[in-house]
Design an enzyme around this catalytic site. Sequence first.
Site, short mmCIF file in Angstrom:
data_model
loop_
_atom_site.label_atom_id
_atom_site.label_comp_id
_atom_site.label_asym_id
_atom_site.label_seq_id
_atom_site.Cartn_x
_atom_site.Cartn_y
_atom_site.Cartn_z
N ASN A 1 31.31 63.13 56.32
CA ASN A 1 31.27 64.49 56.84
C ASN A 1 29.87 64.95 57.19
OD1 ASN A 1 31.65 64.05 53.93
ND2 ASN A 1 31.04 66.19 53.71
N CYS B 1 30.67 72.75 51.48
CA CYS B 1 31.00 73.10 50.10
C CYS B 1 29.76 73.14 49.22
CB CYS B 1 32.02 72.11 49.54
SG CYS B 1 31.56 70.43 49.82
N HIS C 1 42.68 72.04 58.28
CA HIS C 1 41.68 72.96 58.85
C HIS C 1 40.52 72.25 59.51
CE1 HIS C 1 38.23 73.05 55.92
NE2 HIS C 1 39.14 72.62 55.07
N THR D 1 56.86 75.38 46.41
CA THR D 1 57.47 75.67 47.70
C THR D 1 56.47 75.42 48.82
OG1 THR D 1 58.85 77.29 46.60
CG2 THR D 1 58.70 77.47 49.00
N GLN E 1 37.81 63.57 57.87
CA GLN E 1 36.98 63.77 59.07
C GLN E 1 37.49 62.97 60.27
OE1 GLN E 1 34.73 66.02 59.63
NE2 GLN E 1 34.50 66.81 57.55
N SER F 1 43.25 66.82 56.13
CA SER F 1 43.17 68.27 55.94
C SER F 1 43.40 68.97 57.28
CB SER F 1 41.78 68.62 55.39
OG SER F 1 41.66 70.01 55.30
C1 PLP Z 1 35.35 64.14 53.89
C2 PLP Z 1 36.00 65.34 53.30
N1 PLP Z 1 36.91 65.18 52.33
C3 PLP Z 1 37.54 66.22 51.78
C4 PLP Z 1 37.28 67.51 52.17
C5 PLP Z 1 37.99 68.65 51.51
O1 PLP Z 1 39.01 69.18 52.35
P1 PLP Z 1 39.60 70.64 52.06
O2 PLP Z 1 38.57 71.61 52.47
O3 PLP Z 1 40.83 70.70 52.92
O4 PLP Z 1 39.93 70.68 50.62
C6 PLP Z 1 36.33 67.72 53.16
C7 PLP Z 1 35.98 69.11 53.58
O5 PLP Z 1 34.84 69.47 53.73
C8 PLP Z 1 35.68 66.62 53.75
O6 PLP Z 1 34.77 66.77 54.72
#
Ligand code: PLP
Length: 404
Positions: A169, A342, A219, A255, A197, A217
């Site tokens: 990422n 994060c 989003h 759910t 990613q 994911s």
């Molecule tokens: C490589 C990677 N794994 C996992 C995640 C976590 O995904 P989520 O935000 O949907 O929990 C991210 C998000 O930044 C990511 O870039």
Amino acid sequence: MKTQAFTLTQENIIYLDHNATTPLAQSVFDSIPEWSRHWGNPSSIHLAGRGPKSVLRDARKQFADLIGSHPLELIFTSGGSESNNLAIQGVLHALQTGQLKAAKIEGRKKLLYSAVEHPSVVQAMQLAARLGFDVQTIPVLRCGRIDMEALKSLLDESVALVSVMYANNETGNIYPVREIADLVHGVGALFHCDMVQALGKAEFNIKELDVDFASFSAHKFYALKGCGVLFCRTGLVLESLIQGGGQERGRRAGTENILAIAALAKMSEYKSDILKHLGEMKVLRDDLEAQMKARIEGVLINGEQSARLPNTTSAIIPGVDGESLLMNLDLKGFAVSTGAACSSGNPEPSPVLLAMGLSRAEAQSSLRVGLGWGTTKEQIDAFVEALVEVTNRLRSLDQEGQYV
Ligand SMILES: Cc1ncc(COP(=O)(O)O)c(C=O)c1O
């Protein structure tokens, strides 16, 4: 005629942080009222439940078609973090309760993960270490590659599970997943791949990659937040992390988030456009890097010598602090990041860049730019202008001793 933008746009922001999250696709946004009508519980057998149940069934099939899996190999979760935890902790619990007999990894105690994994993998692995597993990291090289020789020397018949991501990422580096899967399976271990990613930034087929588990994911793929998928290969058993109802074939109780699942499935309709977007993003990303190198002295691109996603640039801009750069660019309306979203606000340099062998100063001078399907040449040019101006200003302040 002005064509409608692919994603929702916000007038005062040039968004170049698509690895943190993607803006919502306009088509997803437009469909929300329709999906919201399916308010019933998909587990109910009456009429109100049948609508959402068929949305769920169709969505499972559409996403399976996108990644090349069987629909029943998919477990809908709340996102990438949960998918990673479900894969790792789910295997550990299944091992401890003797449910993985068919996978022939009973009694194995060693777990491996790469030094550049997302915190959701790192922390699930650290939990495993506290539970008594022998957890070890696979180093990465300065060029961005996984140290395959180190991986080979760590692999033996005591390994139960290996976790290596598809693409990083922060740097966008792509790792040789199929080659790693073959090595891991060679010692009879299971292989989990964080593919968060990869959606919309790479072309792949899950069967060809031969992974046992893969996390996604929504989003990161122009859909809604709070939704993810864990691919779990047919025949493998996982202990659910969330106990309760029998949803997702007993592998994830609760759910289902029909709205977000429908949104992710909608994005699967763009499968045939992915290659075109990859090409467009690569042209823009290469142009961005060429302009940065030509106009800002000393710029170095992290992981440039190795395979990378076509949308990501992680650049060291010597002599400037990444956080100051980011804040100044933000004031000018540009959204970029210094590393993983994060960990923003954390003064410590990126563990990913440190694991690649960058010094603390280099890691602290790094900036991540993530392009998306809606990024334009005009946006890249405007960004470079702003970056050059801010970098020169910060560097001159630094020379005058005013910059800290
Ligand atoms: C490589 C990677 N794994 C996992 C995640 C976590 O995904 P989520 O935000 O949907 O929990 C991210 C998000 O930044 C990511 O870039």
